[in-house]
Design a protein around this motif. Structure first.
Motif, PDB file in Angstrom:
ATOM      1  N   THR A   1       0.862  -1.178   0.000  1.00  0.00           N
ATOM      2  CA  THR A   1       0.000   0.000   0.000  1.00  0.00           C
ATOM      3  C   THR A   1       0.895   1.224   0.000  1.00  0.00           C
ATOM      4  O   THR A   1       1.811   1.318   0.818  1.00  0.00           O
TER       5      THR A   1
ATOM      6  N   ASN B   1      -0.630   4.468  -0.548  1.00  0.00           N
ATOM      7  CA  ASN B   1      -1.437   5.669  -0.344  1.00  0.00           C
ATOM      8  C   ASN B   1      -2.623   5.376   0.565  1.00  0.00           C
ATOM      9  O   ASN B   1      -3.695   4.980   0.103  1.00  0.00           O
TER      10      ASN B   1
ATOM     11  N   LEU C   1      -7.602   3.182   1.113  1.00  0.00           N
ATOM     12  CA  LEU C   1      -6.261   2.761   0.725  1.00  0.00           C
ATOM     13  C   LEU C   1      -6.371   1.830  -0.470  1.00  0.00           C
ATOM     14  O   LEU C   1      -7.397   1.202  -0.704  1.00  0.00           O
ATOM     15  N   GLU C   2      -5.264   1.782  -1.233  1.00  0.00           N
ATOM     16  CA  GLU C   2      -5.181   0.787  -2.307  1.00  0.00           C
ATOM     17  C   GLU C   2      -4.277  -0.333  -1.846  1.00  0.00           C
ATOM     18  O   GLU C   2      -3.390  -0.131  -1.017  1.00  0.00           O
TER      19      GLU C   2
ATOM     20  N   ASP D   1      -1.910  -3.190  -3.743  1.00  0.00           N
ATOM     21  CA  ASP D   1      -1.361  -3.741  -4.986  1.00  0.00           C
ATOM     22  C   ASP D   1      -0.762  -5.097  -4.695  1.00  0.00           C
ATOM     23  O   ASP D   1       0.062  -5.225  -3.787  1.00  0.00           O
TER      24      ASP D   1
ATOM     25  N   GLN E   1      -6.699  -3.267  -5.412  1.00  0.00           N
ATOM     26  CA  GLN E   1      -8.030  -3.029  -4.878  1.00  0.00           C
ATOM     27  C   GLN E   1      -8.074  -1.689  -4.163  1.00  0.00           C
ATOM     28  O   GLN E   1      -7.063  -1.192  -3.663  1.00  0.00           O
ATOM     29  N   LEU E   2      -9.260  -1.086  -4.171  1.00  0.00           N
ATOM     30  CA  LEU E   2      -9.530   0.090  -3.346  1.00  0.00           C
ATOM     31  C   LEU E   2     -10.366  -0.388  -2.168  1.00  0.00           C
ATOM     32  O   LEU E   2     -11.382  -1.069  -2.353  1.00  0.00           O
TER      33      LEU E   2
ATOM     34  N   ARG F   1      -1.503   9.350   4.988  1.00  0.00           N
ATOM     35  CA  ARG F   1      -0.283   8.604   5.321  1.00  0.00           C
ATOM     36  C   ARG F   1       0.203   7.945   4.042  1.00  0.00           C
ATOM     37  O   ARG F   1       0.059   6.746   3.852  1.00  0.00           O
ATOM     38  N   THR F   2       0.729   8.752   3.148  1.00  0.00           N
ATOM     39  CA  THR F   2       1.176   8.273   1.844  1.00  0.00           C
ATOM     40  C   THR F   2       2.668   7.993   1.918  1.00  0.00           C
ATOM     41  O   THR F   2       3.452   8.893   2.223  1.00  0.00           O
ATOM     42  N   SER F   3       3.054   6.746   1.662  1.00  0.00           N
ATOM     43  CA  SER F   3       4.483   6.430   1.662  1.00  0.00           C
ATOM     44  C   SER F   3       5.100   6.649   0.287  1.00  0.00           C
ATOM     45  O   SER F   3       6.305   6.772   0.158  1.00  0.00           O
ATOM     46  N   ALA F   4       4.264   6.702  -0.760  1.00  0.00           N
ATOM     47  CA  ALA F   4       4.773   6.993  -2.099  1.00  0.00           C
ATOM     48  C   ALA F   4       5.355   8.400  -2.122  1.00  0.00           C
ATOM     49  O   ALA F   4       4.940   9.276  -1.358  1.00  0.00           O
TER      50      ALA F   4
ATOM     51  N   HIS G   1      -8.333   5.278  -9.801  1.00  0.00           N
ATOM     52  CA  HIS G   1      -8.801   5.622  -8.448  1.00  0.00           C
ATOM     53  C   HIS G   1      -8.537   7.117  -8.253  1.00  0.00           C
ATOM     54  O   HIS G   1      -7.382   7.544  -8.298  1.00  0.00           O
TER      55      HIS G   1
ATOM     56  N   ARG H   1      -8.308   9.874  -5.600  1.00  0.00           N
ATOM     57  CA  ARG H   1      -8.141   9.781  -4.153  1.00  0.00           C
ATOM     58  C   ARG H   1      -8.283  11.113  -3.416  1.00  0.00           C
ATOM     59  O   ARG H   1      -8.389  11.153  -2.190  1.00  0.00           O
TER      60      ARG H   1
ATOM     61  N   LEU I   1      -1.042  12.782  -3.629  1.00  0.00           N
ATOM     62  CA  LEU I   1      -1.257  11.761  -4.659  1.00  0.00           C
ATOM     63  C   LEU I   1      -2.762  11.725  -4.931  1.00  0.00           C
ATOM     64  O   LEU I   1      -3.523  11.128  -4.176  1.00  0.00           O
TER      65      LEU I   1
ATOM     66  N   GLN J   1      -4.454   7.342  -8.899  1.00  0.00           N
ATOM     67  CA  GLN J   1      -3.625   6.216  -9.324  1.00  0.00           C
ATOM     68  C   GLN J   1      -4.414   5.498 -10.413  1.00  0.00           C
ATOM     69  O   GLN J   1      -5.592   5.184 -10.222  1.00  0.00           O
TER      70      GLN J   1
ATOM     71  N   ARG K   1      -4.298   2.413 -13.653  1.00  0.00           N
ATOM     72  CA  ARG K   1      -3.609   1.291 -14.304  1.00  0.00           C
ATOM     73  C   ARG K   1      -4.406   0.907 -15.528  1.00  0.00           C
ATOM     74  O   ARG K   1      -5.631   0.892 -15.495  1.00  0.00           O
TER      75      ARG K   1
END
Lengths: 292, 292
Positions: free
Chosen positions: A258, A260, A266-267, A269, A285-286, B139-142, B242, B244, B279, B282, B284
Motif C-alpha cells: 500500500t 497511499n 487505501l489501495e 497492490d 483493490q480500493l 499517510r502516503t508512503s509513495a 482511483h 483519491r 497523490l 492512481q 492502471r
C-alpha cells in the motif's frame, strides 16, 4: 496433467477423477437459462466478518467464463455493493462483445435479502482471452519478491489468538505462509511500511489456474495490519486483477503493498509470481481503511 | 472559486461565466430520458489512430455522475470494445446501488456502425462518492516523481516529425511537458526502462477536477515508446482510475511506468500528484503492446 494420468494405474486415475477441490466445489455453478447461473455461496471462505471478496470474484469470473467464448480472465474488475451471505445466489451475465482474441462481458451476483427482496451484491466487468495463445516473449522489469523458503515462513493459521479478528474459517483452505519480516503486526509490532509477502497455495493441493488467481490477490492478510491498523475489517470496494500468464504448478509468491493510505481509503497492490519466476497476475483493490 | 467571483467586477464575472473549456464542451451530455444521454464524440481528442481513451472515460464518467447521487468518481473501470468514432453517441447508465457514502453503476457508450447497427463501444463500471467529505488524514508512503521544473521539460507538441505517429490533434488541447530523461524515444534512443514522467495541464487553462483526472492517466505518450516500441498504436483494453483527492489548482505531475511487458500485453501504472504534493489519482491500464 494428461501425461501423468496416462502413466498412472487405474486406481490412481480413479482417485484423480474423484478429487473435487474445495475451490471448485464452492465456485460450482448450475446453468438455469442462457447466461444465468445458480450458485451456492459457501460459508467456508468467510474471513473476519465477511465472505472473502477474492473467492466471490472467482465465482463470478467462472460464470463469465461460461458465457464468453474465451476461457481465461485477462482483466476482471469487481465492485462490492452489499455484503454477500453464505447461501443461494443467482449470477446474471451479459455479453458486451465477442471478438477473435478477446471477449468482454458483465456479471452480477444477486441474493434475496432478509425482507425477501432480490438485492445485487456484486457487479463485475471482465475481458477474457486465451492465455495459451499468447506469444512467449517476456520483458518483465519487475523482480520477484525476496522471500525466505516456505519452511522459514509463518503459516497464517499460526497467528496468535486475537491477532486476526473474527471468523477465520477461510484459513483452513489456504496453505499461506508469510515472510516473518511482514508479520510483526500479529505480535503488536507492525512495520508501518504497508507490506505483506508470502507463499500461497490451496490447502487441498489443487493447482492454481487463472480463476484461482482471482482469489489469491485478496487472500493474504491486509496491508492495513502492517500499517498498524490491525484488528478491523478492511472492506473492499473494488478489486481488479490482470491475469498475465498461466501459472506453472506449485505455490506462488505474493507481494502486497500500500502506497497511499489517505482520507479513510487505501489501495492494495498485489503481484503474484509463479514457480517459474513469471509475473502471472497483478491486482489492485480500493478498500476502506479500518479505524485502527 | 466563489470568493474570487464575488471579488471580481461585473465584466470579469461575465467572462468567467462565458468561458467554456474544450474539455467541458467536448464531454457535454444531453439527457434524453432518465439515465440515457446523447453525446457528441469530438474529433479534437484523436491521437495516433483513435479517439483517446481517457477522454472517452471522462465522458462516460460524466454520464455516471449525472445518474448517481454522488458527484466524484472514486474508482472507475472502462473496457474498450470497438473503436469509438467522432460523431453522435448514446450513453446508457444503470444504477447498481446507491448508499449513504458510495454509489455504484455502469455506463455503456453506443454508436451506429457503418451498417446502421447500434454497436457498443465502451462499457464502464464505477463507484462514486464525495471527495469533499473525506477525512484529512494522509499517510502516503509513495513519493512524488522528481521532475525538472516545467520550463526545463519538453512540450509534447515539440516532438520531432515522425516521433509520434498518425493523428496528433489531441496534443493541441494539452499543456504537457515531459522530463527530458524520458523522451529519448523521440530521438530514437528509448531508455528501455518503460517510464514516462511529465507535467500536465489542459491547454486552455481549465483546472483539473476529478472528471478531468480520468483523462490524465491516459494522456501522456505510452511507456511502450520508452521500451523501444515507438511508432505503433497501443490500444487500451481496460483502464482503471482511483481518484483519491480533489486536486489543488495548477498543473499536476504524472509518472507512468510499465513493469510487465509479456505475451504481447503490458500494464501502464500512472500516479498523478497535485501542486500540494497530494497523490490525487492512481491509474492502471492493460494494453496491447505494439509490434515495435
Amino acid at each position: 496433467m494428461p501425461a501423468a494420468s496416462a502413466a498412472a494405474g487405474p486406481g490412481e486415475r480413479e482417485r484423480e477423477s474423484e478429487f473435487e477441490s474445495e475451490f471448485d466445489r464452492d465456485t460450482a455453478l448450475t446453468l438455469k437459462e442462457p447466461g444465468v447461473y445458480h450458485a451456492e455461496v459457501s460459508g467456508g471462505w468467510s474471513i473476519v466478518s465477511a465472505v472473502n471478496g477474492g473467492y466471490l470474484t472467482a465465482m463470478l469470473g467462472r460464470a463469465l467464463a461460461g458465457t464468453l467464448p474465451h476461457p481465461h480472465p485477462f482483466t476482471v474488475t469487481a465492485h462490492f455493493l452489499t455484503a454477500t451471505r453464505p447461501g443461494p445466489a443467482v449470477i446474471r451475465t451479459s455479453v458486451a462483445r465477442t471478438g477473435t482474441t478477446l471477449s468482454t462481458g458483465s456479471a452480477s451476483l444477486h441474493q434475496t435479502d432478509e425482507h425477501g427482496r432480490e438485492t445485487e451484491r456484486i457487479r463485475l466487468l471482465g475481458t477474457y482471452g486465451d492465455l495459451t495463445r499468447l506469444s512467449d516473449s517476456v520483458r518483465t522489469s519487475a523482480k520477484p519478491p525476496v522471500l525466505p523458503p516456505p519452511e522459514q515462513c509463518v503459516p497464517v493459521a499460526d497467528a496468535p489468538d486475537g491477532a486476526l479478528p473474527g471468523d477465520l474459517t477461510m484459513l483452513d483452505r489456504l496453505a499461506a505462509r508469510l515472510d516473518p519480516d511482514t508479520v510483526g503486526w500479529a505480535l503488536g509490532r507492525p512495520s508501518g511500511r504497508g507490506e505483506v509477502r508470502g507463499w500461497f497455495a490451496l490447502a487441498d493441493g489443487r493447482e492454481l489456474d487463472p480463476l484461482a488467481l482471482l482469489l489469491v490477490g485478496d487472500a493474504l492478510p491486509p496491508t492495513a495490519f502492517d500499517l498498524g491498523l490491525a484488528g478491523g475489517w478492511v472492506p473492499t470496494i473494488e478489486y481488479t486483477t490482470h491475469v498475465r500468464a498461466l501459472p506453472a504448478p506449485g505455490p506462488v509468491r505474493v507481494a502486497i503493498s500500500t502506497r497511499n493510505l489517505a482520507g479513510g481509503f487505501l489501495e492494495e497492490d498485489a503481484e503474484i509470481w509463479d514457480s517459474a519466476d513469471r509475473l502471472v497476475a497483478q491486482s489492485r483493490q480500493l478498500a476502506r481503511a479500518p479505524r485502527g
